[in-house]
Design an enzyme around this catalytic site. Structure first.
Site, PDB file in Angstrom:
ATOM      1  N   ASP A   1      -6.407   2.206  -2.923  1.00  0.00           N
ATOM      2  CA  ASP A   1      -7.607   2.116  -2.083  1.00  0.00           C
ATOM      3  C   ASP A   1      -7.835   3.367  -1.231  1.00  0.00           C
ATOM      4  O   ASP A   1      -8.855   3.476  -0.571  1.00  0.00           O
ATOM      5  CB  ASP A   1      -7.616   0.838  -1.224  1.00  0.00           C
ATOM      6  CG  ASP A   1      -6.396   0.694  -0.339  1.00  0.00           C
ATOM      7  OD1 ASP A   1      -5.533   1.586  -0.356  1.00  0.00           O
ATOM      8  OD2 ASP A   1      -6.294  -0.340   0.361  1.00  0.00           O
ATOM      9  N   ARG A   2      -6.876   4.284  -1.242  1.00  0.00           N
ATOM     10  CA  ARG A   2      -7.090   5.490  -0.437  1.00  0.00           C
ATOM     11  C   ARG A   2      -7.046   6.734  -1.299  1.00  0.00           C
ATOM     12  O   ARG A   2      -6.595   6.711  -2.433  1.00  0.00           O
ATOM     13  CB  ARG A   2      -6.078   5.544   0.687  1.00  0.00           C
ATOM     14  CG  ARG A   2      -6.311   4.361   1.608  1.00  0.00           C
ATOM     15  CD  ARG A   2      -5.664   4.512   2.933  1.00  0.00           C
ATOM     16  NE  ARG A   2      -4.279   4.178   2.857  1.00  0.00           N
ATOM     17  CZ  ARG A   2      -3.334   4.876   3.474  1.00  0.00           C
ATOM     18  NH1 ARG A   2      -3.631   5.949   4.162  1.00  0.00           N
ATOM     19  NH2 ARG A   2      -2.089   4.502   3.379  1.00  0.00           N
TER      20      ARG A   2
ATOM     21  N   ASP B   1      -1.705   1.228  -3.674  1.00  0.00           N
ATOM     22  CA  ASP B   1      -2.569   0.199  -4.244  1.00  0.00           C
ATOM     23  C   ASP B   1      -3.959   0.721  -4.602  1.00  0.00           C
ATOM     24  O   ASP B   1      -4.853  -0.064  -4.923  1.00  0.00           O
ATOM     25  CB  ASP B   1      -2.674  -0.999  -3.295  1.00  0.00           C
ATOM     26  CG  ASP B   1      -3.250  -0.627  -1.940  1.00  0.00           C
ATOM     27  OD1 ASP B   1      -3.138   0.536  -1.539  1.00  0.00           O
ATOM     28  OD2 ASP B   1      -3.818  -1.519  -1.276  1.00  0.00           O
TER      29      ASP B   1
ATOM     30  N   LYS C   1     -11.660  -0.445   0.555  1.00  0.00           N
ATOM     31  CA  LYS C   1     -11.771   0.985   0.368  1.00  0.00           C
ATOM     32  C   LYS C   1     -11.360   1.302  -1.065  1.00  0.00           C
ATOM     33  O   LYS C   1     -10.683   0.513  -1.712  1.00  0.00           O
ATOM     34  CB  LYS C   1     -10.949   1.747   1.394  1.00  0.00           C
ATOM     35  CG  LYS C   1      -9.512   1.293   1.583  1.00  0.00           C
ATOM     36  CD  LYS C   1      -8.987   1.880   2.893  1.00  0.00           C
ATOM     37  CE  LYS C   1      -7.533   1.591   3.181  1.00  0.00           C
ATOM     38  NZ  LYS C   1      -7.185   0.192   3.404  1.00  0.00           N
TER      39      LYS C   1
ATOM     40  N   ASP D   1      -3.112   6.261  -2.999  1.00  0.00           N
ATOM     41  CA  ASP D   1      -1.953   5.580  -2.416  1.00  0.00           C
ATOM     42  C   ASP D   1      -1.448   4.484  -3.354  1.00  0.00           C
ATOM     43  O   ASP D   1      -1.961   4.308  -4.468  1.00  0.00           O
ATOM     44  CB  ASP D   1      -2.291   5.027  -1.034  1.00  0.00           C
ATOM     45  CG  ASP D   1      -3.221   3.841  -1.099  1.00  0.00           C
ATOM     46  OD1 ASP D   1      -3.958   3.723  -2.083  1.00  0.00           O
ATOM     47  OD2 ASP D   1      -3.194   3.014  -0.170  1.00  0.00           O
TER      48      ASP D   1
ATOM     49  N   SER E   1       0.802  -1.223   0.000  1.00  0.00           N
ATOM     50  CA  SER E   1       0.000   0.000   0.000  1.00  0.00           C
ATOM     51  C   SER E   1       0.837   1.276   0.000  1.00  0.00           C
ATOM     52  O   SER E   1       1.636   1.481  -0.900  1.00  0.00           O
ATOM     53  CB  SER E   1      -0.963  -0.038   1.178  1.00  0.00           C
ATOM     54  OG  SER E   1      -1.872   1.006   1.074  1.00  0.00           O
ATOM     55  N   HIS E   2       0.697   2.068   1.063  1.00  0.00           N
ATOM     56  CA  HIS E   2       1.355   3.375   1.092  1.00  0.00           C
ATOM     57  C   HIS E   2       2.840   3.283   1.434  1.00  0.00           C
ATOM     58  O   HIS E   2       3.544   4.284   1.385  1.00  0.00           O
ATOM     59  CB  HIS E   2       0.664   4.273   2.117  1.00  0.00           C
ATOM     60  CG  HIS E   2       0.604   3.657   3.480  1.00  0.00           C
ATOM     61  ND1 HIS E   2      -0.332   2.707   3.812  1.00  0.00           N
ATOM     62  CD2 HIS E   2       1.381   3.817   4.573  1.00  0.00           C
ATOM     63  CE1 HIS E   2      -0.144   2.320   5.064  1.00  0.00           C
ATOM     64  NE2 HIS E   2       0.898   2.970   5.550  1.00  0.00           N
TER      65      HIS E   2
HETATM   66  C1  VG1 Z   1      -3.189   2.082   8.357  1.00  0.00           C
HETATM   67  C2  VG1 Z   1      -4.406   2.956   8.578  1.00  0.00           C
HETATM   68  C3  VG1 Z   1      -5.675   2.112   8.466  1.00  0.00           C
HETATM   69  C4  VG1 Z   1      -5.698   1.394   7.117  1.00  0.00           C
HETATM   70  C5  VG1 Z   1      -4.428   0.582   6.971  1.00  0.00           C
HETATM   71  C6  VG1 Z   1      -4.331  -0.104   5.638  1.00  0.00           C
HETATM   72  O1  VG1 Z   1      -3.133   1.098   9.377  1.00  0.00           O
HETATM   73  O2  VG1 Z   1      -4.358   3.582   9.813  1.00  0.00           O
HETATM   74  O3  VG1 Z   1      -6.786   2.942   8.624  1.00  0.00           O
HETATM   75  O4  VG1 Z   1      -6.811   0.551   7.022  1.00  0.00           O
HETATM   76  O5  VG1 Z   1      -3.282   1.432   7.098  1.00  0.00           O
HETATM   77  O6  VG1 Z   1      -4.442   0.800   4.608  1.00  0.00           O
HETATM   78  P1  VG1 Z   1      -2.190   1.229  10.668  1.00  0.00           P
HETATM   79  O7  VG1 Z   1      -2.347  -0.071  11.380  1.00  0.00           O
HETATM   80  O8  VG1 Z   1      -0.808   1.489  10.168  1.00  0.00           O
HETATM   81  O9  VG1 Z   1      -2.698   2.397  11.441  1.00  0.00           O
HETATM   82  V1  VG1 Z   1      -3.599   0.559   3.232  1.00  0.00           V
HETATM   83  O10 VG1 Z   1      -4.073   1.663   2.185  1.00  0.00           O
HETATM   84  O11 VG1 Z   1      -2.084   0.424   3.774  1.00  0.00           O
HETATM   85  O12 VG1 Z   1      -4.061  -0.999   2.647  1.00  0.00           O
HETATM   86 CO    CO Z   2      -3.697   1.187   0.370  1.00  0.00          CO
END
Ligand code: VG1
Ligand code: CO
Length: 542
Positions: free
Chosen positions: A280-281, A278, A375, A276, A112-113
C-alpha cells in the site's frame, strides 16, 4: 461440524493505526488469533450468508492464520470466502476485491512495513464493505470484545489447498480461491494510459521496481513486465518470501537504499520505485531527484487529468495532518476542497465515500484515491509513469517545475525507534503541558504562532478523534509535529515531523536537512528529546 471452544481473553488486543500488530510468538499463543478473529465477527452485524475476502502479504504465519480464519468464517455463518491464491492479496487488491464483488468485508493479514519471520511481526486488520480499514467505532468494539471473550466458533475440517484456483466447500460455506493479481491489474489498466506508458518504456526509459521480497512482486511483474513491456528483471526481489528475504519492507531512503543508489548512478535506471510489505505504500525516485511523499501527493493532484481515470478532474484532496502542506497549495489553485485528517488511512474512508476527496496521501509514503479505500503503492508508481509519459519530462523536471509554480515545502521526518515507552509518554505529556505557554515565544528568527494537540472532527459522521499529534506552528507556515507511532511492536517510536515553506525558487536547491536545521534545533529544545530518550540522533531520517 461446528465446535464452540472455550477460551480465555487477552488484554492486549488493541488495534493500532492499522490493525492489530504483534510479534509472531505472541500470535502463536493459545487461541490468540482465534480470539481476535472471533472478536471481529462478534463486533459485526448482518454478515450471515454474505461474502468475506481474506488474504495477506505472504509473511510468516500467513497460511496458518488463513486456515483458522476460513474455518471460523464457516462456523460463524459467512456464505462465501474469497481468498487470494497462496493466501496472497496486497492491501489495495483486497480493498478492490471487496468493492468489486460487493463483499461484506475482509480480513487482511499483514504487519505492513514491519519485518516478517518467526520472531518478527504479524498482523490482522478488518476492512469494511467499502473496502477500507474499519473505522475507530468498530476497532474499539473489537478491542472491548477481545477483553471479555470466552468462546469462539470453528469448523472441524482438514486444511484447504490454497494454491489451486477454484471453488470448494467448507461446511455450509463456499471457498473460492482467486487469482490475486488479475482484477487489480485490470483496474490499473482502466485508470492509466497503458499505451503511453508502454511507448515510454519502449523508447528506452528504464524503470525498476524493488518489491523487497514482499507482496507486490506478482502484481508488479504482471503490470510492468507483462502488460507494459518492461524487460524481464525490471522487478527486483519479486517473489514474496515469508521473511521478506530479511529485507525490511519499508520503502524509504534507509531500507530501499540500494535502489536509490542505483537510480542515482550515471548508468542506472531513469526511474525507480519500491513498495512496502503489503503493497500500500510507495517510494518514487527519478534520476537526480528523490520525491518526498508529500510532494508526490501534490504533483499527482496537480497533474491528475493526465491520467484517463481522472480526466474529469478531482473533487478534493485529503492529507494526514503530519503530511506537508504542498498539496494544500494545489487544492487552493484548483479551487477544490482540502481536508486534514489524523494519521492512518481509516480517516479518509468517509471523505472518499462522500465524494469530497478524490486523492489522499500521507507523508509516510502512502498515496491513493477513490479507486479503492486503501493507499496503493503501485497505483502511485503508475500515476507517475503516466504523468512522465504525458508531460514528456523527467521526474526532476516535473518536481522542479512544481516547486517553481507552487513554492517548495521542505520536509523531513525523524524517527526515534524503540525508545523506552515510559520516557516517550513522559516526553509527550510534558509537551502537552507546555502547549498553552508556547504561542508568542521566539527561537531565533522563529516565532510560535500556535500550538495544539490535533483533534479531528469528521465532517461526514461527526465523530471526534483527539490526541492525534502535537503541532507547533510558526509564523510563515513552518511547523514541527510530534506523535507516537501506533504500528510498532516493541517499545515506543517517537516521530518528529519538520516542515518549512519556501516560496523563493533560488533557495529550492538547498539540502533538506540544512534547510530545516533551525526547526530541528527548536524541536530538540522544546521536547528535550536527547535528555528524555537518551538518544543523540534519530534512528531513521526520511
Ligand atoms: C504508520 C504511518 C502512517 C500509516 C501507518 C500504516 O503509522 O505513519 O501514515 O498509515 O503506518 O501504514 P504510525 O502510527 O506508525 O505512525 V502501513 O503501510 O503499516 O499499513
Ligand atoms: Co503497508
Amino acid at each position: 461440524m461446528i465446535r464452540t471452544v472455550s477460551t480465555a481473553p487477552y488484554q492486549d488486543q488493541k488495534p493500532g493505526t492499522s490493525g492489530l500488530r504483534k510479534k509472531v510468538p505472541v500470535f502463536q499463543q493459545e487461541n490468540y488469533a482465534e480470539n481476535f478473529i472471533q472478536s471481529i465477527f462478534d463486533s459485526l452485524e448482518g454478515y450471515e450468508g454474505k461474502t468475506l475476502v481474506i488474504g495477506g502479504d505472504g509473511r510468516f504465519y500467513n497460511r496458518e492464520v488463513i486456515q483458522i480464519a476460513l474455518k471460523m468464517a464457516a462456523a460463524n455463518g459467512f456464505g462465501k470466502v474469497m481468498v487470494g491464491r497462496g493466501g496472497i492479496l496486497s492491501t489495495p487488491a483486497a480493498s478492490h476485491i471487496i468493492r468489486k464483488y460487493g463483499a461484506f468485508g475482509g480480513i487482511v493479514l499483514s504487519a505492513s512495513h514491519n519485518p516478517g519471520g518467526p520472531t518478527e511481526d504479524f498482523g490482522i486488520k478488518y476492512n469494511i464493505g467499502n473496502g477500507g480499514p474499519a473505522p475507530e467505532k468498530i476497532t474499539d468494539a473489537i478491542y472491548t470484545r477481545s477483553k471479555i471473550i470466552d468462546t469462539y466458533k470453528i469448523v472441524e475440517a482438514p486444511d484447504l489447498n490454497l494454491d489451486a484456483i477454484g471453488s470448494s466447500r467448507l461446511g455450509e460455506m463456499t471457498v473460492e480461491i482467486i487469482d490475486p493479481v488479475k482484477d487489480y491489474a485490470d483496474l490499473m489498466e482502466s485508470l492509466f494510459d497503458f499505451g503511453a506508458i508502454r511507448a515510454l518504456i519502449g523508447s528506452g526509459f528504464r524503470v525498476v521496481i524493488d518489491s523487497m521480497s514482499a507482496v507486490t512482486g506478482p502484481y508488479a511483474v504482471d503490470i510492468l513486465e507483462r502488460r507494459l513491456g518492461a524487460p524481464a528483471g525490471s522487478v527486483r526481489n519479486a517473489e514474496p518470501l515469508p521473511d521478506f528475504g530479511h529485507h525490511h519492507p519499508d520503502p524509504n531512503l534507509v531500507h530501499a537504499k540500494a535502489l536509490y543508489d542505483d537510480v542515482m548512478s550515471p548508468d542506472g535506471p531513469d526511474f525507480g520505485a519500491a513498495s512496502d510489505g503489503d503493497g500500500d505504500r510507495n517510494m518514487v525516485v527519478g534520476k537526480g531527484m528523490f520525491v518526498t511523499p508529500s510532494d508526490s501527493l501534490a504533483v499527482i493532484a496537480a497533474n491528475a487529468t493526465c491520467a484517463p481515470g481522472y480526466s474529469q478532474g478531482i473533487a478534493g484532496i485529503a492529507r494526514s495532518m503530519p503530511t506537508s502542506a504542498a498539496a494544500d497549495r494545489v487544492a487552493e489553485k484548483l479551487g477544490i476542497g482540502m481536508y486534514e485528517t489524523p494519521t492512518g488511512w481509516k480517516f479518509f474512508g468517509n471523505l472518499l465515500d462522500a465524494g469530497k476527496a478524490t486523492v489522499c496521501g500521507e507523508e509516510s509514503f502512502g498515496t491513493g484515491s477513490s479507486h479503492v479505500r486503501e493507499k496503493d503503492g503501485l497505483w502511485a508508481v503508475l500515476f507517475w509513469l503516466n504523468i512522465i509519459a504525458a508531460r514528456k519530462q523527467s521526474v526532476k523536471e516535473i518536481i522542479e517545475a512544481h516547486w517553481a509554480e507552487f513554492g517548495r515545502n521542505f520536509y523531513s521526518r525523524h524517527d526515534y525507534e524503540e525508545v523506552d515507552t515510559a520516557a516517550a509518554n513522559a516526553l509527550m505529556d510534558s509537551l502537552r503541558a507546555k502547549l498553552p505557554s508556547l504561542p508568542g515565544k521566539s527561537h531565533g528568527a522563529l516565532t510560535i504562532e500556535s500550538a495544539d494537540d490535533f483533534a479531528y472532527h469528521d465532517p461526514i459522521d461527526g465523530s471526534v478523534s483527539r490526541n492525534q499529534g502535537i503541532r507547533i506552528l510558526f509564523r510563515g507556515g513552518s511547523r514541527v509535529v510530534f506523535r507516537l507511532s501506533g504500528t510498532g511492536t516493541s517499545g515506543a517510536t517517537l516521530r518528529v515531523y519538520v516542515e518549512r515553506y519556501e516560496p523563493d525558487a533560488s533557495r529550492h536547491g538547498t539540502e533538506t536537512q540544512a534547510a530545516l536545521a533551525d526547526l530541528i534545533a527548536v524541536a530538540e529544545e522544546i521536547a528535550e528529546i536527547r535528555s528524555r530518550t537518551g538518544r543523540d540522533a534519530p534512528t531513521v531520517i526520511t
